[in-house]
Design an enzyme around this catalytic site. Structure first.
Site, mmCIF file in Angstrom:
data_model
loop_
_atom_site.group_PDB
_atom_site.id
_atom_site.type_symbol
_atom_site.label_atom_id
_atom_site.label_comp_id
_atom_site.label_asym_id
_atom_site.label_seq_id
_atom_site.Cartn_x
_atom_site.Cartn_y
_atom_site.Cartn_z
ATOM 1 N N THR A 1 0.660 -1.349 -0.006
ATOM 2 C CA THR A 1 -0.014 0.029 -0.042
ATOM 3 C C THR A 1 0.950 1.163 0.238
ATOM 4 O O THR A 1 2.019 1.152 0.415
ATOM 5 C CB THR A 1 -0.810 -0.008 1.204
ATOM 6 N N TYR B 1 -2.140 0.257 9.813
ATOM 7 C CA TYR B 1 -2.477 -0.363 8.511
ATOM 8 C C TYR B 1 -1.250 -0.137 7.709
ATOM 9 O O TYR B 1 -0.678 -1.345 7.375
ATOM 10 C CB TYR B 1 -3.656 0.105 7.662
#
Length: 330
Positions: free
Chosen positions: A117, A141
């Site tokens: 990501t 995250y």
């Protein structure tokens, strides 16, 4: 030989399964169906229902289907939730990935493609942000994904094992043929939320923060069509099979749109002037992040085919309308 797709019943994973199947590859899916859907997997693709953290099940699947490559999507992806529940993300995204990597090494699976990501960059110092930029995630995250990247790099140095980590920017849209799309209830993806609001499935939607240092005060993101993202994975698989060295690549278009611009695009394409409310910033959201995509284009030969915001919105709206009809049909 077979490609194992973890999380293949989910949004991005299901598009990957379609791309592999369209290319004539043998595919097996491993998914616990916590957020994915059995119907998203074609009838001729085997589904193993279970968790990537189940080492015995993963090893059995690798042996049974003679897996020679793993494309790993399974995990948790909501930034605010990761701030509220970090240990969930370190289990689902880091610990379970470690288990999967170990099973790959033990099973002599040579190729691994990882769903990473842009959140590993945090709030970048410059945009577009390149792969060699400083990594400073702002949320659990992002940190959980970065930890997995580090494990992959160490594993590749120690074993007969190579990998590509693809750092996704904001994934949106749906299969142009209408075979799959973002279907998760209460999803937080901006374009999906805006499309649901345009179709009357939400009374209104919110913009989180209007005081960012951007052109209109709302966050800026690089939106990539999910089919172009699947194509990037196909390019990565070919690259590894041809002897390419382990590496990391951004997946984006090198062009950003603000939250307000995206909402206006959805209003224009749908023809609906829906209710938008302004509210405070969410924790973990950087002001702007746009991909430098030169490396993936040059090294993997990736060429996007859906680099158009209105086209992305059109596909997303069509999928939401299809979902609505399916729900009404019962």
């Amino acid at each position: 030989m077979t490609v194992l797709v973890t999380g293949g019943a989910g949004y991005i994973g299901s598009h990957m399964v379609l791309a592999l199947r369209d290319a004539g590859e043998k595919v097996v899916v491993l998914d616990n169906l916590s957020t994915g859907f059995r119907w998203a997997i074609p009838d001729d693709v085997p589904l193993v229902v279970g968790d990537v953290g189940d080492a015995s099940l993963v090893s059995k699947t690798i042996d049974q289907y003679q897996v020679d490559a793993i494309i790993h999507f399974a995990g948790s992806i909501i930034v605010p939730e990761s701030v509220e529940n970090p240990l969930l993300y370190y289990r689902n995204n880091t610990s379970n990935t470690r288990t999967l990597i170990e099973a790959a090494v033990d099973g002599k699976v040579p190729h691994f493609i990882f769903s990473s990501t842009a959140a590993v960059y945090g709030n970048p110092e410059t945009n577009p942000v390149a792969e060699d930029a400083r990594l400073q995630p702002m949320s659990p995250y992002g940190t959980s994904k970065l930890m997995s990247e580090l494990m992959l790099a160490d594993t590749a140095r120690a074993h007969d094992f190579d990998y590509v980590a693809l750092r996704y920017f904001n994934v949106a849209g749906a299969d142009p043929q209408g075979r799959s799309g973002q279907s998760t209830p209460k999803a937080t993806h901006l374009i999906k939320v805006a499309c649901e609001t345009a179709l009357g499935q939400r009374a209104n939607m919110q913009i989180f923060g209007t005081d960012y240092p951007t052109s209109d005060g709302t966050c800026v993101r690089d939106y990539i069509h999910v089919s172009d993202l699947a194509a990037a994975h196909m390019s990565a698989l070919k690259y590894l099979r041809n002897g390419g060295a382990s590496d990391v690549f951004n997946c984006g278009y090198s062009r950003g749109f603000s939250v307000s611009e995206v909402i206006e695009a959805v209003k224009a394409v749908s023809g609906v002037n829906f209710d938008v409310r302004l509210t405070d910033r969410r924790p973990g959201d950087p002001a702007a992040i746009v991909a430098a995509s030169d490396k993936i284009r040059q090294t993997l030969g990736w060429r996007p085919r859906h680099d158009d915001l209105n086209g992305i919105v059109t596909n997303a709206l069509a999928w939401e309308s299809q979902l609505t009809r399916l729900k009404e049909a019962g």
